[in-house]
Design a protein around this motif. Sequence first.
Motif, PDB file in Angstrom:
ATOM      1  N   THR A  21       0.843  -1.188   0.000  1.00  6.08           N
ATOM      2  CA  THR A  21       0.000   0.000   0.000  1.00  6.08           C
ATOM      3  C   THR A  21       0.881   1.241   0.000  1.00  6.08           C
ATOM      4  O   THR A  21       2.044   1.187   0.396  1.00  6.08           O
ATOM      5  CB  THR A  21      -0.941   0.027   1.227  1.00  6.08           C
ATOM      6  OG1 THR A  21      -0.143   0.002   2.410  1.00  6.08           O
ATOM      7  CG2 THR A  21      -1.912  -1.140   1.208  1.00  6.08           C
ATOM      8  N   ALA A  22       0.286   2.327  -0.457  1.00  4.93           N
ATOM      9  CA  ALA A  22       1.006   3.596  -0.519  1.00  4.93           C
ATOM     10  C   ALA A  22      -0.010   4.724  -0.391  1.00  4.93           C
ATOM     11  O   ALA A  22      -1.179   4.556  -0.740  1.00  4.93           O
ATOM     12  CB  ALA A  22       1.760   3.713  -1.838  1.00  4.93           C
ATOM     13  N   PRO A  23       0.424   5.878   0.084  1.00  3.38           N
ATOM     14  CA  PRO A  23      -0.488   7.022   0.119  1.00  3.38           C
ATOM     15  C   PRO A  23      -0.774   7.496  -1.304  1.00  3.38           C
ATOM     16  O   PRO A  23       0.058   7.349  -2.202  1.00  3.38           O
ATOM     17  CB  PRO A  23       0.285   8.085   0.909  1.00  3.38           C
ATOM     18  CG  PRO A  23       1.709   7.663   0.855  1.00  3.38           C
ATOM     19  CD  PRO A  23       1.735   6.180   0.645  1.00  3.38           C
ATOM     20  N   ALA A  24      -1.956   8.037  -1.513  1.00  2.00           N
ATOM     21  CA  ALA A  24      -2.360   8.530  -2.836  1.00  2.00           C
ATOM     22  C   ALA A  24      -1.779   9.926  -3.056  1.00  2.00           C
ATOM     23  O   ALA A  24      -2.493  10.934  -3.049  1.00  2.00           O
ATOM     24  CB  ALA A  24      -3.877   8.522  -2.960  1.00  2.00           C
ATOM     25  N   SER A  28       4.210   8.600  -4.761  1.00  2.00           N
ATOM     26  CA  SER A  28       3.959   7.162  -4.828  1.00  2.00           C
ATOM     27  C   SER A  28       4.093   6.609  -6.241  1.00  2.00           C
ATOM     28  O   SER A  28       4.291   5.406  -6.414  1.00  2.00           O
ATOM     29  CB  SER A  28       2.573   6.838  -4.269  1.00  2.00           C
ATOM     30  OG  SER A  28       2.547   7.103  -2.882  1.00  2.00           O
ATOM     31  N   GLN A  31       7.729   5.576  -6.748  1.00  2.00           N
ATOM     32  CA  GLN A  31       8.001   4.555  -5.737  1.00  2.00           C
ATOM     33  C   GLN A  31       7.361   3.222  -6.122  1.00  2.00           C
ATOM     34  O   GLN A  31       7.976   2.160  -5.963  1.00  2.00           O
ATOM     35  CB  GLN A  31       7.508   5.017  -4.373  1.00  2.00           C
ATOM     36  CG  GLN A  31       8.338   6.143  -3.803  1.00  2.00           C
ATOM     37  CD  GLN A  31       7.740   6.749  -2.534  1.00  2.00           C
ATOM     38  OE1 GLN A  31       6.620   6.433  -2.139  1.00  2.00           O
ATOM     39  NE2 GLN A  31       8.496   7.632  -1.905  1.00  2.00           N
ATOM     40  N   ALA A  32       6.133   3.262  -6.634  1.00  3.59           N
ATOM     41  CA  ALA A  32       5.455   2.028  -7.057  1.00  3.59           C
ATOM     42  C   ALA A  32       6.187   1.397  -8.236  1.00  3.59           C
ATOM     43  O   ALA A  32       6.400   0.182  -8.280  1.00  3.59           O
ATOM     44  CB  ALA A  32       4.004   2.321  -7.418  1.00  3.59           C
ATOM     45  N   VAL A  63      -1.232   4.127 -11.121  1.00  2.42           N
ATOM     46  CA  VAL A  63      -1.023   4.817  -9.845  1.00  2.42           C
ATOM     47  C   VAL A  63      -1.299   6.313 -10.016  1.00  2.42           C
ATOM     48  O   VAL A  63      -1.930   6.934  -9.165  1.00  2.42           O
ATOM     49  CB  VAL A  63       0.383   4.536  -9.272  1.00  2.42           C
ATOM     50  CG1 VAL A  63       0.646   5.392  -8.028  1.00  2.42           C
ATOM     51  CG2 VAL A  63       0.533   3.057  -8.933  1.00  2.42           C
ATOM     52  N   VAL A  67      -3.967   8.559  -7.899  1.00  3.79           N
ATOM     53  CA  VAL A  67      -3.563   9.776  -7.190  1.00  3.79           C
ATOM     54  C   VAL A  67      -4.394  10.971  -7.658  1.00  3.79           C
ATOM     55  O   VAL A  67      -4.882  11.755  -6.853  1.00  3.79           O
ATOM     56  CB  VAL A  67      -2.050  10.036  -7.391  1.00  3.79           C
ATOM     57  CG1 VAL A  67      -1.653  11.427  -6.922  1.00  3.79           C
ATOM     58  CG2 VAL A  67      -1.230   8.969  -6.664  1.00  3.79           C
ATOM     59  N   MET A  76      -5.361   6.150   0.512  1.00  2.00           N
ATOM     60  CA  MET A  76      -4.383   5.076   0.326  1.00  2.00           C
ATOM     61  C   MET A  76      -4.778   4.278  -0.917  1.00  2.00           C
ATOM     62  O   MET A  76      -5.959   4.172  -1.247  1.00  2.00           O
ATOM     63  CB  MET A  76      -4.355   4.136   1.535  1.00  2.00           C
ATOM     64  CG  MET A  76      -3.881   4.775   2.824  1.00  2.00           C
ATOM     65  SD  MET A  76      -2.164   5.332   2.785  1.00  2.00           S
ATOM     66  CE  MET A  76      -1.306   3.765   2.835  1.00  2.00           C
ATOM     67  N   ASP A  94      -8.198   1.229  -5.343  1.00  4.70           N
ATOM     68  CA  ASP A  94      -8.493   2.359  -4.476  1.00  4.70           C
ATOM     69  C   ASP A  94      -9.936   2.233  -3.999  1.00  4.70           C
ATOM     70  O   ASP A  94     -10.681   1.363  -4.453  1.00  4.70           O
ATOM     71  CB  ASP A  94      -8.233   3.701  -5.184  1.00  4.70           C
ATOM     72  CG  ASP A  94      -9.122   3.930  -6.388  1.00  4.70           C
ATOM     73  OD1 ASP A  94     -10.361   3.946  -6.230  1.00  4.70           O
ATOM     74  OD2 ASP A  94      -8.586   4.112  -7.498  1.00  4.70           O
TER      75      ASP A  94
END
Length: 153
Positions: A21-24, A28, A31-32, A63, A67, A76, A94
């Motif tokens: 998981t990652a913050p929106a 990210s 990073q993804a 992603v 976002v 997230m 999401d």
Amino acid sequence: MVTIEREGGDPLPYEGVWRFTAPAVDASVPQARHAVRDLLLRQGVPVADEVVQGLLLIVSELVTNAVKHAALLSPMLAVEVAVGAEWIRVSVEDNHPYRPTALENDYGRTGGRGLLLVREITREAGGACEVEHTSTGGKVIWAALPLKPVQTY
């Protein structure tokens, strides 16, 4: 990690399902992409370079869409990578209920072509992609590609 059983035998060393998981947020996106690339290398997935490049572009687009369009209702997001004996599937989930559709080609637009790009990369690779609702009211967008490129003559 969850392993996937193949018919007629044990899973190959690189087969499995990984989820993070990652913050929106904008950070990210790279990073993804890096996490997926590093996972493929670490697991020794025998995937062709051109498939990896398409896959990483798909991850970036999915992603980015989460976002840009879902962060307000879904702070997230989740990225999942599933690898089988002959294919790889990436998905981004999401909690926003809006289910996007691929827009028609509009060359005057400067944005809004992310899903078209995902569908085109997937089609050219001989794979499949889809948008599905989740049981929690959100959505998951996934793309599955063969590990080896499709031969076109």
